[in-house]
Design an enzyme around this catalytic site. Sequence first.
Site, PDB file in Angstrom:
ATOM      1  N   ASP A 238      -1.401   0.893   1.648  1.00  0.00           N
ATOM      2  CA  ASP A 238      -1.592   0.812   0.345  1.00  0.00           C
ATOM      3  C   ASP A 238      -0.427   1.521  -1.029  1.00  0.00           C
ATOM      4  OD1 ASP A 238      -3.862   2.276  -1.920  1.00  0.00           O
ATOM      5  OD2 ASP A 238      -2.272   3.679  -2.341  1.00  0.00           O
TER       6      ASP A 238
ATOM      7  N   GLU B  52      -1.624  -4.074   0.698  1.00  0.00           N
ATOM      8  CA  GLU B  52      -1.978  -4.154  -0.401  1.00  0.00           C
ATOM      9  C   GLU B  52      -1.036  -3.754  -1.249  1.00  0.00           C
ATOM     10  OE1 GLU B  52      -4.330  -1.691  -4.387  1.00  0.00           O
ATOM     11  OE2 GLU B  52      -2.561  -0.848  -2.957  1.00  0.00           O
TER      12      GLU B  52
HETATM   13  C1  NOJ Z   1      -4.920   1.740  -4.485  1.00  0.00           C
HETATM   14  C2  NOJ Z   1      -5.878   2.151  -4.068  1.00  0.00           C
HETATM   15  O1  NOJ Z   1      -6.873   0.931  -3.578  1.00  0.00           O
HETATM   16  C3  NOJ Z   1      -6.558   2.871  -5.092  1.00  0.00           C
HETATM   17  O2  NOJ Z   1      -8.037   3.154  -5.115  1.00  0.00           O
HETATM   18  C4  NOJ Z   1      -6.024   4.041  -5.863  1.00  0.00           C
HETATM   19  O3  NOJ Z   1      -6.612   4.234  -6.805  1.00  0.00           O
HETATM   20  C5  NOJ Z   1      -4.250   3.845  -5.761  1.00  0.00           C
HETATM   21  N1  NOJ Z   1      -3.923   2.559  -4.754  1.00  0.00           N
HETATM   22  C6  NOJ Z   1      -3.740   4.690  -5.872  1.00  0.00           C
HETATM   23  O4  NOJ Z   1      -3.570   5.616  -4.661  1.00  0.00           O
END
Ligand code: NOJ
Length: 566
Positions: free
Chosen positions: A213, A255
């Site tokens: 993430d 991501e």
């Molecule tokens: C990426 C995640 O996909 C999203 O849902 C989240 O709010 C942010 N990271 C921060 O953690």
Amino acid sequence: MSFTVPMGQPGLQHDPQWYRRAIFYEVMVRSFADSDGDGVGDFQGLISKLDYLEWLGVDALWLPPFYASPLLDGGYDVQDYRSVLPEYGTLDDFRELVTQAHQRNMRIVIDLVVNHTSDQHEWFEKSRTDPHGPYGDYYVWSDTDDLWTDIRIIFNDTEDSNWAFDAERRQFYFHRFFSHQPDLNYGNPAVHDEIFDVARFWLDLGVDGFRLDAVPYLYESDEGLGESEPETHDFIASLRAMIDKEYPGKVLIAEANQQPQEVAEYFGSEEAPECHMAFHFPVMPRLFYALRSQLVAPLIETLNETKDVPGAASWAVFLRNHDELTLEMVTDEERQALYGWYAYDPRMRINDGIRRRLATLLDNSRHEMELAYALLMALPGSPFLYYGDEIGMGDNIWLQDRDASRTPMQWTPDRNAGFSTADPGKLYLPVIQSLGYHYSSINVETALAQSRSFLHFVRQLLHVRRSHPVLGVGGYDTCLTDNQSVLAFVRTLGADQCRPGETPETVLCVFSFAHHPTTVTVSIPESVRGKHLRDIFGGSVFPDISGKNTVTLTLGTQGFYWLAVE
Ligand code: NOJ
């Protein structure tokens, strides 16, 4: 509802590159099925729906965070990396999910939230109360909030600074997301060890990989902009090296919402590999742009720019996910156009994006939904589906933040859409009841009963794709056409890429984004000349193209072809 699936090999099949041929399905535990009637989805509920997912043709599940959390950011605010939220079940339930999925040869990928924790994590509690203790340096502290002021604010609807003041420690801490999500300090090697150990904990429980993430934001520096700093890549490479050594066959998915070249850097190099996969953020908004502008040039440009990936790396292609349809990386003109087409009501917008689901974005147009899915399944890389989109679920823009598209899965026309037996008022979010998307008509049971439903279409697409590995691992080459609304490319699987039992294959894919029927002349590459074209779905043989270097095709409104070259 019962789902019969052909008997296959029980258990996980050995394949270190499984992710290259897989179809992924993102499902939030909270949203899928509630087994105990408390109004919140749980692991047992998800287990009870594995037959459905297997029937659909899914090879791997991606589960967003299900860890202990105050849930102020859908669970991406982790309070304890090693425990599960009690509403979702227990660690034993999670183990059972992994076992049951593996029995179906289905993999489980989970989120590893590497950039930040919740401010309720005990590391942060200790960091703020005991600056000189072992956790004092776990976060990014500063006496001033004047540092790195050029670093952009991501959640710009809610935050006006990347710094927040902590009254206890009397210092500022850095946060790229909500102010309740302090960034971990990657300058501290102890943080690396902690994250490695968290990864080992879940790998020991049997997970098949992680989505990393918010991975570009691990390091900040005076020279850079806090995104994709060289040290961030070094850290990922070291995580990958640990995983390859200790847990071979497990995958890392980046991501990284960045410009094309920058996203591709998350694959690393042959010498220092990083992630096996990276979400294809650049192509996704261009696809939505093409649907409305009827122009495919920006899409082609992005696909050509991102053609080459190192070694066994693979793109993770997607249309929608649990976040807003992000428009951070498109041009200002493109963003304005996309807002005009898809987010004409201000409530549909959030930060730099659009908080709507696929079906609502596409105004429930079956043509467009089919075209978008057919393209998703044919693009280089592995497709990621978002739960509920396969039945054309709607959203609720009257809910807060990205909850608009995180409502309960709709299974039946019954109470709570069959998601839960709870009192409807107790559900974690209300089921969709808006015009055109009411759960009484949009649900799995109803879709199953209609042989021409979108659900059946999606399932057929998944199964056809599965029987043509060229679409997963084959090469990609754009073909020139004389029609600015038509995208054409060939996918080619060479003999060297085939596994035992597979044969070399070439497929010509043609997609019309025109809003009316159209004709296109496609220049065909040498490899395709002198061959026959056969429609993959119905088997029809198309007019002979031998001896020609172009093929002329007619397509219906937003029509497409997947043509086997024989
Ligand atoms: C990426 C995640 O996909 C999203 O849902 C989240 O709010 C942010 N990271 C921060 O953690």
